[in-house]
Design a protein around this motif. Structure first.
Motif, PDB file in Angstrom:
ATOM      1  N   UNK A  17      68.562 -10.341   3.301  1.00  0.00           N
ATOM      2  CA  UNK A  17      68.672 -10.843   4.670  1.00  0.00           C
ATOM      3  C   UNK A  17      67.345 -10.656   5.390  1.00  0.00           C
ATOM      4  N   UNK A  18      67.287 -11.171   6.600  1.00  0.00           N
ATOM      5  CA  UNK A  18      66.161 -10.915   7.481  1.00  0.00           C
ATOM      6  C   UNK A  18      66.402  -9.602   8.225  1.00  0.00           C
ATOM      7  N   UNK A  30      66.224  -1.142  -6.497  1.00  0.00           N
ATOM      8  CA  UNK A  30      65.085  -1.237  -5.576  1.00  0.00           C
ATOM      9  C   UNK A  30      65.394  -2.220  -4.452  1.00  0.00           C
ATOM     10  N   UNK A  31      64.812  -1.925  -3.302  1.00  0.00           N
ATOM     11  CA  UNK A  31      64.836  -2.830  -2.159  1.00  0.00           C
ATOM     12  C   UNK A  31      63.415  -2.960  -1.624  1.00  0.00           C
ATOM     13  N   UNK A  32      63.081  -4.167  -1.182  1.00  0.00           N
ATOM     14  CA  UNK A  32      61.728  -4.465  -0.715  1.00  0.00           C
ATOM     15  C   UNK A  32      61.816  -5.220   0.605  1.00  0.00           C
ATOM     16  N   UNK A  33      60.981  -4.799   1.571  1.00  0.00           N
ATOM     17  CA  UNK A  33      60.915  -5.468   2.868  1.00  0.00           C
ATOM     18  C   UNK A  33      59.479  -5.929   3.083  1.00  0.00           C
ATOM     19  N   UNK A  89      61.631 -10.038   5.517  1.00  0.00           N
ATOM     20  CA  UNK A  89      62.622 -10.436   4.527  1.00  0.00           C
ATOM     21  C   UNK A  89      62.935  -9.258   3.604  1.00  0.00           C
ATOM     22  N   UNK A  90      64.218  -8.979   3.429  1.00  0.00           N
ATOM     23  CA  UNK A  90      64.660  -7.925   2.521  1.00  0.00           C
ATOM     24  C   UNK A  90      65.135  -8.569   1.218  1.00  0.00           C
TER      25      UNK A  90
END
Length: 244
Positions: A130-131, A161-164, A136-137
């Protein structure tokens, strides 16, 4: 290429000042996770991690995808090559937000007394989430089956993992924050222990080179659980990625 002028000096100074702030934020991001772990003595190293990657469809408009990433990681105060990884794979584009992948990885590590070889099969899903705060994630969930030449067992490990990423004034420069946790699902006779394995917290910048390629660099803290003192390594991470 145009030569820089004196006017550009303040903006360059501000850019590197932001980089130092991001490095500190990355350390805080990692510390926020690590404080939830049992308090143990830790060792540390200064490392340089480099990588190249390529992903995309095998042909225009194809839903069949290819994946490759290669890594060279320099340890012991970045004076020697510590780890190399070659990881090819294939994928399938489910829709514009989700892709499924699978492949093989060959990992060679310097154990101090010789090379330690590891083979992996891996399966993963990459997805847009999502934003958030004008950024952006995205996420990646990876499952690995691991074998080493020092044992017979298969080690199962889950990585999340999560990236923003948020553009800074233009689409050519973005602020990037990410975190990846590794969780071993079983014990293995070659040394893998069930439970928390390691965490990687990153803070840095992505610089767009073209519509399909970019450089990414920044600070990466790698906390690793070990039988003795844990390790908390401070790394300069540099990567180049290409999308077909």
């Amino acid at each position: 290429m145009n030569q820089p002028t004196c006017r550009s000096a303040p903006s360059i100074f501000q850019f590197f000042r932001k980089f130092v702030m991001i490095r500190r934020f990355g350390a805080l991001l990692s510390s926020a996770f690590i404080v939830a772990l049992p308090t143990l003595a830790q060792t540390s190293d200064q490392q340089v991690w480099t990588s190249v990657s390529m992903t995309g469809p095998v042909a225009e408009n194809s839903r069949l995808l290819i994946w490759f990433d290669g890594h060279a990681r320099f340890s012991q105060d970045a004076e020697g090559l510590g780890v190399t990884i070659l990881r090819p794979g294939l994928g399938w584009k489910v829709n514009d937000k989700v892709s499924l992948w699978g492949g093989y990885a060959r990992v060679t590590s310097d154990s101090g007394s010789g090379d330690l070889e590891e083979d992996r099969f891996w399966q993963q899903s990459t997805y847009s989430v999502s934003k958030l705060f004008s950024g952006q994630v995205s996420g990646r969930t990876r499952l690995e089956q691991r074998w080493r030449d020092t044992g017979d067992d298969t080690g199962w490990r889950l990585r999340q993992s999560f990236r923003w990423a948020r553009p800074l004034g233009s689409d050519n420069l973005s602020l990037v924050l990410s975190n990846e946790i590794f969780w071993s699902l079983n014990d293995a006779d070659w040394g893998q222990g069930e439970g928390y394995d390691q965490n990687r917290a990153f803070a840095g910048f992505a610089v767009k080179v073209s519509d399909r390629s970019q450089f990414e660099f920044g600070y990466l803290n790698n906390h690793i659980r070990r039988p003795g003192p844990d390790a908390s390594n401070n790394n300069l991470a540099i990567s180049y990625s290409l999308r077909r």
